[in-house]
Design an enzyme around this catalytic site. Sequence first.
Site, PDB file in Angstrom:
ATOM      1  N   TRP A   1      73.463   8.211   7.743  1.00  9.51           N
ATOM      2  CA  TRP A   1      72.069   7.974   8.608  1.00  9.51           C
ATOM      3  C   TRP A   1      70.987   8.674   8.471  1.00  9.51           C
ATOM      4  O   TRP A   1      70.198   8.585   8.937  1.00  9.51           O
ATOM      5  CB  TRP A   1      72.639   7.953  10.117  1.00  9.51           C
ATOM      6  CG  TRP A   1      73.578   6.851  10.519  1.00  9.51           C
ATOM      7  CD1 TRP A   1      73.978   6.058   9.696  1.00  9.51           C
ATOM      8  CD2 TRP A   1      73.969   6.654  11.763  1.00  9.51           C
ATOM      9  NE1 TRP A   1      74.837   4.992  10.641  1.00  9.51           N
ATOM     10  CE2 TRP A   1      74.989   5.525  11.876  1.00  9.51           C
ATOM     11  CE3 TRP A   1      73.683   7.425  13.109  1.00  9.51           C
ATOM     12  CZ2 TRP A   1      75.659   4.712  12.942  1.00  9.51           C
ATOM     13  CZ3 TRP A   1      74.319   6.792  14.416  1.00  9.51           C
ATOM     14  CH2 TRP A   1      75.175   5.658  14.207  1.00  9.51           C
TER      15      TRP A   1
ATOM     16  N   HIS B   1      72.795  15.919  -1.868  1.00  7.85           N
ATOM     17  CA  HIS B   1      72.082  14.887  -1.775  1.00  7.85           C
ATOM     18  C   HIS B   1      70.581  15.031  -2.536  1.00  7.85           C
ATOM     19  O   HIS B   1      70.386  16.020  -2.109  1.00  7.85           O
ATOM     20  CB  HIS B   1      71.800  14.189  -0.325  1.00  7.85           C
ATOM     21  CG  HIS B   1      71.276  12.780  -0.487  1.00  7.85           C
ATOM     22  ND1 HIS B   1      70.186  12.480  -0.500  1.00  7.85           N
ATOM     23  CD2 HIS B   1      71.859  11.487  -0.223  1.00  7.85           C
ATOM     24  CE1 HIS B   1      69.761  11.281  -0.328  1.00  7.85           C
ATOM     25  NE2 HIS B   1      71.161  10.696  -0.049  1.00  7.85           N
TER      26      HIS B   1
ATOM     27  N   GLU C   1      67.978  14.037  -1.637  1.00  5.15           N
ATOM     28  CA  GLU C   1      66.980  14.589  -0.563  1.00  5.15           C
ATOM     29  C   GLU C   1      67.073  15.892  -0.412  1.00  5.15           C
ATOM     30  O   GLU C   1      65.973  16.888  -0.133  1.00  5.15           O
ATOM     31  CB  GLU C   1      66.952  13.769   0.785  1.00  5.15           C
ATOM     32  CG  GLU C   1      66.517  12.291   0.332  1.00  5.15           C
ATOM     33  CD  GLU C   1      67.104  11.231   0.853  1.00  5.15           C
ATOM     34  OE1 GLU C   1      67.630  11.336   2.060  1.00  5.15           O
ATOM     35  OE2 GLU C   1      66.849  10.042   0.575  1.00  5.15           O
TER      36      GLU C   1
ATOM     37  N   SER D   1      70.013   1.507  -2.392  1.00  5.98           N
ATOM     38  CA  SER D   1      69.776   0.211  -1.937  1.00  5.98           C
ATOM     39  C   SER D   1      70.928  -0.741  -1.875  1.00  5.98           C
ATOM     40  O   SER D   1      70.561  -1.908  -2.262  1.00  5.98           O
ATOM     41  CB  SER D   1      68.781  -0.350  -2.804  1.00  5.98           C
ATOM     42  OG  SER D   1      67.551   0.412  -2.580  1.00  5.98           O
TER      43      SER D   1
ATOM     44  N   GLY E   1      72.522   3.999   2.834  1.00 10.97           N
ATOM     45  CA  GLY E   1      71.639   4.704   3.536  1.00 10.97           C
ATOM     46  C   GLY E   1      71.143   3.646   4.728  1.00 10.97           C
ATOM     47  O   GLY E   1      71.883   3.547   5.763  1.00 10.97           O
ATOM     48  N   GLY E   2      69.949   3.086   4.617  1.00 13.53           N
ATOM     49  CA  GLY E   2      69.072   2.128   5.366  1.00 13.53           C
ATOM     50  C   GLY E   2      70.302   1.071   6.058  1.00 13.53           C
ATOM     51  O   GLY E   2      70.232   0.802   7.065  1.00 13.53           O
TER      52      GLY E   2
HETATM   53  P1  13P Z   1      69.570   3.423   0.817  1.00 11.45           P
HETATM   54  O1  13P Z   1      70.728   2.752   0.867  1.00 11.45           O
HETATM   55  O2  13P Z   1      68.479   3.408   1.944  1.00 11.45           O
HETATM   56  O3  13P Z   1      68.963   3.244  -0.564  1.00 11.45           O
HETATM   57  O4  13P Z   1      69.995   5.254   0.737  1.00 11.45           O
HETATM   58  C1  13P Z   1      70.961   5.556  -0.107  1.00 11.45           C
HETATM   59  C2  13P Z   1      71.339   6.927   0.004  1.00 11.45           C
HETATM   60  O5  13P Z   1      70.524   7.879  -0.192  1.00 11.45           O
HETATM   61  C3  13P Z   1      72.581   7.282   0.479  1.00 11.45           C
HETATM   62  O6  13P Z   1      73.018   8.807   0.508  1.00 11.45           O
END
Ligand code: 13P
Length: 249
Positions: free
Chosen positions: A10, A93, A95, A209, A230-231
Amino acid sequence: MRRRLAAGNWKMNGTAAALTELKALAGAFPSASVDVLICPPATLLHRAAEVAGDTGITVGGQDCHAATSGAHTGDISADMLADAGASAVILGHSERRTDHAEQNEDVRAKARAAMDAGLTTIICVGESLEQREAANTLDIIGGQMSGSIPDQSTGENLIVAYEPIWAIGTGKVPTLDEIGEVHDFIRSRLERRFGEGVGRSVRLLYGGSVKPSNAADIFGVSNVDGALVGGASLKAQDFSGIIDALERV
Ligand code: 13P
């Protein structure tokens, strides 16, 4: 036989109201063939664990500190995650590697702490677009793996997530051949380092994605045992579509 896993990250999204999505997801369970893990923000972990209850859905953290306790304002230890109800944690991750300058050694130290606390550790690896275009993808992934994955790893405490940085949140996805090439490479590296038994039992997730519309194709690729989403994990309906696709593999 590796159990398939749909994991939702999330990220920094969700207050208490978001737990309605988890409740909706929990209503659709259990799944006989697919494990489901939700990693909400740390502030929601305890409540999310209560909502998940005994549905079979498990919850996890998105990071932990390498130390068990001490003077580290704002940080959370692996024991604290476990105490709040987590059974897993995402580490390394991209990020966090970018926003917090986490290096492979940092990720490895965190992973050791997480494994010592009994958490399943999802270690993320992935190349930038620049690195892919320079044909460095496998070198980068290999370096991240040897630097970030601790020696104590097993098929139970380690999961590796391949997340190409350029595919995260962009709607861009590598070709199925490109995903397969990296996942086969990760598998062979794990077998070489840990032996065939352990190497073959570690689950490999694809992330970047993943949506209900592309999930079935991605899950058909060799050595893809599930997804780190993620999203599309923020809405129960979208995430259920991905879980359904994984059930049908
Ligand atoms: P998305 O599914 O939003 O591209 O993000 C992937 C992600 O970073 C999961 O850790």
